[in-house]
Design an enzyme around this catalytic site. Structure first.
Site, PDB file in Angstrom:
ATOM      1  N   LYS A   1      41.820   7.414  30.496  1.00 60.67           N
ATOM      2  CA  LYS A   1      40.568   6.680  30.309  1.00 60.67           C
ATOM      3  C   LYS A   1      39.366   7.628  30.297  1.00 60.67           C
ATOM      4  O   LYS A   1      38.228   7.192  30.195  1.00 60.67           O
ATOM      5  CB  LYS A   1      40.361   5.667  31.468  1.00 60.67           C
ATOM      6  CG  LYS A   1      41.241   4.438  31.405  1.00 60.67           C
ATOM      7  CD  LYS A   1      40.662   3.267  32.232  1.00 60.67           C
ATOM      8  CE  LYS A   1      41.135   3.265  33.661  1.00 60.67           C
ATOM      9  NZ  LYS A   1      40.668   2.091  34.443  1.00 60.67           N
TER      10      LYS A   1
ATOM     11  N   LYS B   1      38.477   9.336  32.928  1.00 58.89           N
ATOM     12  CA  LYS B   1      37.849   9.232  34.254  1.00 58.89           C
ATOM     13  C   LYS B   1      38.597  10.111  35.245  1.00 58.89           C
ATOM     14  O   LYS B   1      39.804  10.296  35.101  1.00 58.89           O
ATOM     15  CB  LYS B   1      37.943   7.800  34.767  1.00 58.89           C
ATOM     16  CG  LYS B   1      36.937   6.830  34.206  1.00 58.89           C
ATOM     17  CD  LYS B   1      37.082   5.492  34.927  1.00 58.89           C
ATOM     18  CE  LYS B   1      35.946   4.522  34.654  1.00 58.89           C
ATOM     19  NZ  LYS B   1      36.072   3.326  35.495  1.00 58.89           N
TER      20      LYS B   1
HETATM   21  N1  C2G Z   1      32.822  -4.474  39.772  1.00 53.91           N
HETATM   22  C1  C2G Z   1      31.876  -5.451  40.089  1.00 53.91           C
HETATM   23  N2  C2G Z   1      30.606  -5.081  40.428  1.00 53.91           N
HETATM   24  C2  C2G Z   1      30.245  -3.772  40.455  1.00 53.91           C
HETATM   25  C3  C2G Z   1      31.176  -2.779  40.153  1.00 53.91           C
HETATM   26  C4  C2G Z   1      32.484  -3.160  39.807  1.00 53.91           C
HETATM   27  O1  C2G Z   1      32.167  -6.659  40.047  1.00 53.91           O
HETATM   28  N3  C2G Z   1      28.971  -3.474  40.781  1.00 53.91           N
HETATM   29  C5  C2G Z   1      34.184  -4.889  39.393  1.00 53.91           C
HETATM   30  C6  C2G Z   1      34.545  -4.519  37.948  1.00 53.91           C
HETATM   31  O2  C2G Z   1      33.997  -5.449  37.045  1.00 53.91           O
HETATM   32  C7  C2G Z   1      36.066  -4.575  37.996  1.00 53.91           C
HETATM   33  C8  C2G Z   1      36.367  -4.120  39.446  1.00 53.91           C
HETATM   34  O3  C2G Z   1      35.149  -4.230  40.180  1.00 53.91           O
HETATM   35  O4  C2G Z   1      36.522  -5.899  37.804  1.00 53.91           O
HETATM   36  C9  C2G Z   1      36.886  -2.686  39.507  1.00 53.91           C
HETATM   37  O5  C2G Z   1      35.954  -1.844  38.885  1.00 53.91           O
HETATM   38  P1  C2G Z   1      36.355  -0.370  38.419  1.00 53.91           P
HETATM   39  O6  C2G Z   1      37.029   0.328  39.512  1.00 53.91           O
HETATM   40  O7  C2G Z   1      35.164   0.243  37.775  1.00 53.91           O
HETATM   41  O8  C2G Z   1      37.489  -0.684  37.323  1.00 53.91           O
HETATM   42  P2  C2G Z   1      37.616  -0.123  35.856  1.00 53.91           P
HETATM   43  O9  C2G Z   1      37.583   1.366  35.866  1.00 53.91           O
HETATM   44  O10 C2G Z   1      36.663  -0.875  34.996  1.00 53.91           O
HETATM   45  O11 C2G Z   1      39.149  -0.483  35.484  1.00 53.91           O
HETATM   46  O12 C2G Z   1      42.627  -2.351  32.804  1.00 53.91           O
HETATM   47  C10 C2G Z   1      41.412  -2.553  33.457  1.00 53.91           C
HETATM   48  C11 C2G Z   1      40.840  -1.305  34.041  1.00 53.91           C
HETATM   49  O13 C2G Z   1      41.763  -0.560  34.819  1.00 53.91           O
HETATM   50  C12 C2G Z   1      39.552  -1.609  34.813  1.00 53.91           C
END
Ligand code: C2G
Length: 131
Positions: A44, A46
């Site tokens: 990704k 990241k």
């Molecule tokens: N989230 C949230 N509010 C924030 C930050 C994050 O509601 N201020 C939510 C995101 O929308 C997500 C969850 O927390 O539903 C996890 O966020 P991340 O760790 O950033 O996940 P991401 O890298 O977007 O991975 O296949 C899907 C991916 O693996 C998602």
């Protein structure tokens, strides 16, 4: 028993993560959190501060989380939903519409993100504070 699943990296855990985990759990009785493996994060573009094992240990200590499984690729979601008898799929609305193909297999819910906090922001703030 109603089962819920959600996905993410969950690096440098913050209140935005806690909010979505709490609200996801409210949709059922059992919450599965699929967290990206270190290899999937690399794919990704990241890099998490904490390793997969560390992120898993932290999430397992949260009261809303019943089970943590690895996320290895984008395609596994349908199999995860089927194999775990999942009733509801929950994600933050930064992913709105992206996983609607799961609607053939379970309920799909996008929840509003918590405003004003993110792992990216935490990393940027720390970098600036130490500059
Ligand atoms: N989230 C949230 N509010 C924030 C930050 C994050 O509601 N201020 C939510 C995101 O929308 C997500 C969850 O927390 O539903 C996890 O966020 P991340 O760790 O950033 O996940 P991401 O890298 O977007 O991975 O296949 C899907 C991916 O693996 C998602």
């Amino acid at each position: 028993m109603k089962k819920v699943i959600t996905y993410g990296t969950f690096d440098l855990l913050h209140t935005g993560h806690i909010n979505i985990l709490r609200r996801a759990k409210e949709f059922g009785d059992y919450l599965i959190v699929a967290i990206s493996s270190d290899e999937f994060n690399a794919l990704k573009g990241k890099k998490a501060y904490y390793t997969f094992e560390q992120r898993k240990a932290i999430l397992e200590a949260i009261r809303y989380v019943d089970e943590v499984i690895p996320e290895h690729n984008w395609e596994q979601k349908i199999d995860d939903v089927k194999n775990n008898d999942v009733d509801v799929f929950v994600m933050g609305d930064d992913w709105e519409g992206k996983f609607d193909f799961l609607k053939d297999h379970c309920e799909v819910v996008y929840l509003p993100r918590t405003v004003g906090i993110s792992t990216t922001q935490i990393k940027a703030d720390l970098k600036q504070a130490n500059a």
